[in-house]
Design an enzyme around this catalytic site. Structure first.
Site, short mmCIF file in Angstrom:
data_model
loop_
_atom_site.label_atom_id
_atom_site.label_comp_id
_atom_site.label_asym_id
_atom_site.label_seq_id
_atom_site.Cartn_x
_atom_site.Cartn_y
_atom_site.Cartn_z
N TYR A 1 109.67 88.19 -12.50
CA TYR A 1 110.91 88.84 -11.86
C TYR A 1 110.83 88.98 -10.56
O TYR A 1 111.63 90.10 -9.88
CB TYR A 1 111.04 90.10 -12.59
N SER A 2 110.16 88.10 -9.79
CA SER A 2 109.91 88.21 -8.40
C SER A 2 111.40 87.94 -7.52
O SER A 2 111.68 86.79 -7.36
CB SER A 2 108.94 87.18 -7.84
N ASN A 3 111.66 89.09 -6.82
CA ASN A 3 112.68 88.92 -5.85
C ASN A 3 112.33 87.77 -4.80
O ASN A 3 113.26 87.08 -4.29
CB ASN A 3 113.23 90.16 -5.31
N HIS A 4 111.12 87.64 -4.24
CA HIS A 4 110.50 86.83 -3.32
C HIS A 4 110.90 85.52 -3.71
O HIS A 4 111.15 84.47 -2.84
CB HIS A 4 109.40 87.22 -3.13
N LEU A 5 110.63 85.11 -4.99
CA LEU A 5 110.51 83.59 -5.28
C LEU A 5 112.05 83.08 -5.41
O LEU A 5 112.41 82.20 -4.85
CB LEU A 5 110.24 83.62 -6.64
#
Length: 309
Positions: free
Chosen positions: A73-77
């Site tokens: 659930y990475s916002n960074h990805l």
């Protein structure tokens, strides 16, 4: 350090982001003024601290393939994948959890895939060793020459980029608070604030490691400690991307009170923490507290996202 002019021209980020005071009796009854630093409005695809952390890293990449790391659930990805789509460079996301490779993509990873990111799933033991020479060499053998950006985008360049956030708040508040995952935003925010101001970090993960990470990032970016900052680690609610009925009810109530969609992984925990700290008397009467709104709730997934594994 300001963001690169060419990226500014191509992506047109909205900086400085708006700073808005909101009236909330839970703060007002203690004489505390609450402000929202709307970094979520900087860019629709690279909101908040993601723009600030990625800008100088993307300049350093100079159009090469960017490889980076994150959870399911990475916002960074998602932000890195969006930047690749918008700026025309390839992206690779190394995702924690090889069991995910055989499941339908969740909305977050589906968004990455639809933006052209190649997803590479690794087991959790390998992921924990992601910074080791052996793992990095293995990734380079698979993907060739790439620009490696660490998990969460947090490195010295990210911390430098986030000093702009502190400068935008200089003189505008007494306490600048931000939810923390990997520490890069807090490291830069504290460095950019002015005299008499302090930065407060609210970790969204358990483990007690974040203080050391912020210290390391400040050493690498600024040569040593910079600014006045602290952490309050009581508000992780079980860990990253975890919640409780109490936190969910708080977030829904905040949305009703202020008409602000509250992102649940980071922002809800930050706002809950500030409300609780105010009730505890942690802020002096008359204090101006700014909450950095670093993201928005997840958008619906694309209907036809595919993934290259």
């Amino acid at each position: 350090m300001n963001s690169p002019p060419r990226l500014d021209a191509l992506l047109r980020p909205r900086v400085p982001s708006p700073l808005r005071e909101v009236h909330d009796e839970r703060f007002a009854r203690h004489g505390v003024r609450l402000f929202l630093k709307r970094d979520d409005l900087i860019h629709p695809d690279l909101p908040g601290n993601k723009w600030r952390k990625l800008a100088l890293n993307l300049k350093a990449a100079a159009g090469r393939t960017v490889l980076t790391f994150g959870g399911a659930y990475s916002n960074h990805l998602r932000a890195t994948a969006a930047a690749g789509r918008l700026l025309g460079f390839p992206t690779v996301g190394v995702v924690r959890g090889d069991e995910l490779a055989h499941r339908p993509l969740n909305p977050s990873l589906a968004r990455c895939a639809s933006d052209g990111m190649r997803l590479h799933f690794v087991d959790r033991t390998t992921y924990r060793a992601k910074a080791s020479p052996e793992v990095l060499e293995g990734l380079l053998s698979l993907f060739g020459e790439v620009e490696v950006i660490p998990e969460g985008g947090s490195n010295a360049l990210a911390a430098e980029g986030c000093t702009a956030l502190g400068r935008e708040l200089a003189g505008a508040c007494d306490v600048a608070a931000v939810a923390c995952g990997t520490g890069g935003t807090l490291a830069g925010l504290a460095a950019g604030l002015g005299p008499g101001q302090r930065a407060l970090g609210i970790p969204v993960l358990r483990g007690g490691f974040l203080g050391r990470e912020v210290e390391r990032l400040q050493r690498e970016a600024f040569g040593g400690p910079s600014g006045n900052w602290s952490l309050d680690e009581r508000f992780a609610f079980g860990g990253y991307a975890r919640s409780t009925p109490e936190l969910e009810a708080f977030a829904a109530d905040f949305e009703d009170r202020h008409g602000l969609p509250v992102e649940r992984v980071y922002v809800a925990k930050l706002l809950f923490a500030l409300t609780a700290l105010t009730a505890e008397g942690a802020f002096a009467p008359g204090a101006r507290v700014s909450a950095v709104i670093t993201g928005t709730p997840d958008a619906p997934p694309p209907q036809d996202a595919s993934v290259s594994r």
